[in-house]
Design a protein around this motif. Structure first.
Motif, PDB file in Angstrom:
ATOM      1  N   THR A 144     -11.019 -10.190  -1.633  1.00 43.10           N
ATOM      2  CA  THR A 144     -11.097  -8.730  -1.556  1.00 43.10           C
ATOM      3  C   THR A 144     -12.164  -8.295  -0.566  1.00 43.10           C
ATOM      4  N   ARG A 190      -5.130   7.519  -3.250  1.00 41.34           N
ATOM      5  CA  ARG A 190      -5.633   6.153  -3.463  1.00 41.34           C
ATOM      6  C   ARG A 190      -5.542   5.346  -2.170  1.00 41.34           C
ATOM      7  N   ARG A 191      -4.416   5.478  -1.470  1.00 45.52           N
ATOM      8  CA  ARG A 191      -4.244   4.760  -0.211  1.00 45.52           C
ATOM      9  C   ARG A 191      -5.322   5.199   0.789  1.00 45.52           C
ATOM     10  N   MET A 245       0.820  -1.213   0.000  1.00 45.00           N
ATOM     11  CA  MET A 245       0.000   0.000   0.000  1.00 45.00           C
ATOM     12  C   MET A 245       0.858   1.270   0.000  1.00 45.00           C
ATOM     13  N   ARG A 260     -12.188   0.050   2.760  1.00 42.05           N
ATOM     14  CA  ARG A 260     -12.014  -1.330   3.212  1.00 42.05           C
ATOM     15  C   ARG A 260     -11.700  -1.490   4.691  1.00 42.05           C
ATOM     16  N   ALA A 307      -6.775   1.035  -6.985  1.00 39.89           N
ATOM     17  CA  ALA A 307      -6.030   0.652  -5.781  1.00 39.89           C
ATOM     18  C   ALA A 307      -6.174  -0.844  -5.514  1.00 39.89           C
ATOM     19  N   MET A 308      -7.381  -1.363  -5.652  1.00 40.47           N
ATOM     20  CA  MET A 308      -7.621  -2.793  -5.415  1.00 40.47           C
ATOM     21  C   MET A 308      -6.865  -3.636  -6.434  1.00 40.47           C
ATOM     22  N   CYS A 355      -3.064  -3.569  -5.565  1.00 41.73           N
ATOM     23  CA  CYS A 355      -2.742  -4.394  -4.399  1.00 41.73           C
ATOM     24  C   CYS A 355      -2.868  -5.886  -4.722  1.00 41.73           C
ATOM     25  N   LEU A 373     -10.680   3.653  -6.238  1.00 42.61           N
ATOM     26  CA  LEU A 373     -10.798   2.437  -5.429  1.00 42.61           C
ATOM     27  C   LEU A 373     -10.514   1.199  -6.273  1.00 42.61           C
ATOM     28  N   ARG A 419     -17.537  -3.624   4.472  1.00 45.27           N
ATOM     29  CA  ARG A 419     -17.989  -2.683   3.459  1.00 45.27           C
ATOM     30  C   ARG A 419     -19.489  -2.588   3.446  1.00 45.27           C
ATOM     31  N   LEU A 474      -8.692   3.757  -0.281  1.00 43.96           N
ATOM     32  CA  LEU A 474      -8.738   2.312  -0.010  1.00 43.96           C
ATOM     33  C   LEU A 474      -8.954   2.047   1.480  1.00 43.96           C
TER      34      LEU A 474
END
Length: 183
Positions: free
Chosen positions: A177, A123-124, A116, A131, A158-159, A162, A155, A181, A127
Motif C-alpha cells: 500500500t 473516495r476515488r 477504482m 496516494r 477506499a484502500m 481496492c 481513505l 505520502r 485516494l
C-alpha cells in the motif's frame, strides 16, 4: 637569492638527502616505490617552482612538498577508481526494463484503474489525492471542505476496497500500500 636559485638549492638538497627523505616518505606512502615516485614528482615540480621566500628548513619543505604529491596521487587514484565503478554499473543490465515486467506492470495499473472505478467519486478523488498526489490528510480535508476524521475514514475505506478487489483478481503483490505520502 632568486626564485630559481632557491629551487636549484632545494633540488641539490633533495639529491644529497634522497635516502633520508625516501625513508621518511616510506612511512607515509607505505612502500619504497611510492616514496620514490613522490620524490621524483617533487623533483619535477621543483623545476618549475617559484619560491619567493627563503626556506628555513629544506628537509621539512621537501617533505611537505612530497606529502602534497602523495595526497594528489591518492586523490587521482580514488577518482579513477570511482570512474571504473561507474563504468561497471553502466554495464549492469536493468532488470526493471524487462519487457515481461513492463507488460505486467501496465496490466496491474489498468486493473487498478478498473477497480477504482467502483469507488464513489469522492473516495476515488481522496485516494488519488493521498496516494498519487501525496497530499496530507489535512490538505485533503481543506480541499474537499470536510473534516479530517472523514478524510481518514474515506481513505481507509477506499484502500480496503481496492486491496480486497486486487486480492480477488489474484494479484500476488496486493499487500503493498506504499505511495508518495507525506504523513
Amino acid at each position: 637569492m632568486s626564485d630559481t636559485s632557491r629551487a636549484q638549492a632545494l633540488r641539490k638538497l633533495l639529491v644529497s638527502r634522497y635516502a633520508y627523505l625516501a625513508k621518511r616518505l616510506e612511512r607515509v606512502t607505505g612502500s619504497k616505490d611510492g616514496a620514490a615516485d613522490a620524490l621524483h614528482e617533487t623533483w619535477l615540480r621543483l623545476e618549475s617552482a617559484n619560491i619567493a621566500t627563503p626556506v628555513a628548513n629544506g628537509d621539512a619543505y621537501l617533505l611537505g612538498m612530497a606529502n602534497n604529491v602523495v595526497i594528489d596521487q591518492h586523490r587521482r587514484e580514488r577518482r579513477h577508481e570511482h570512474d571504473e565503478d561507474a563504468e561497471l554499473l553502466l554495464d549492469v543490465p536493468d532488470e526493471l526494463a524487462d519487457p515481461e515486467r513492463i507488460v505486467a506492470a501496465r496490466r496491474k495499473v489498468e486493473s487498478l484503474k478498473d477497480i477504482m472505478r467502483g469507488l464513489t467519486p469522492r473516495r476515488r478523488a481522496i485516494l488519488i489525492a493521498a496516494r498519487v498526489e501525496g497530499l496530507l490528510n489535512r490538505e485533503i480535508a481543506e480541499q474537499f471542505g470536510i473534516s479530517l476524521r472523514l478524510v481518514e475514514s474515506e481513505l481507509s475505506a477506499a484502500m480496503k476496497y481496492c486491496l480486497k478487489r486486487m486480492q480477488e483478481t489474484g494479484d500476488p503483490y496486493a499487500g503493498s500500500t506504499a505511495g508518495p505520502r507525506k504523513f
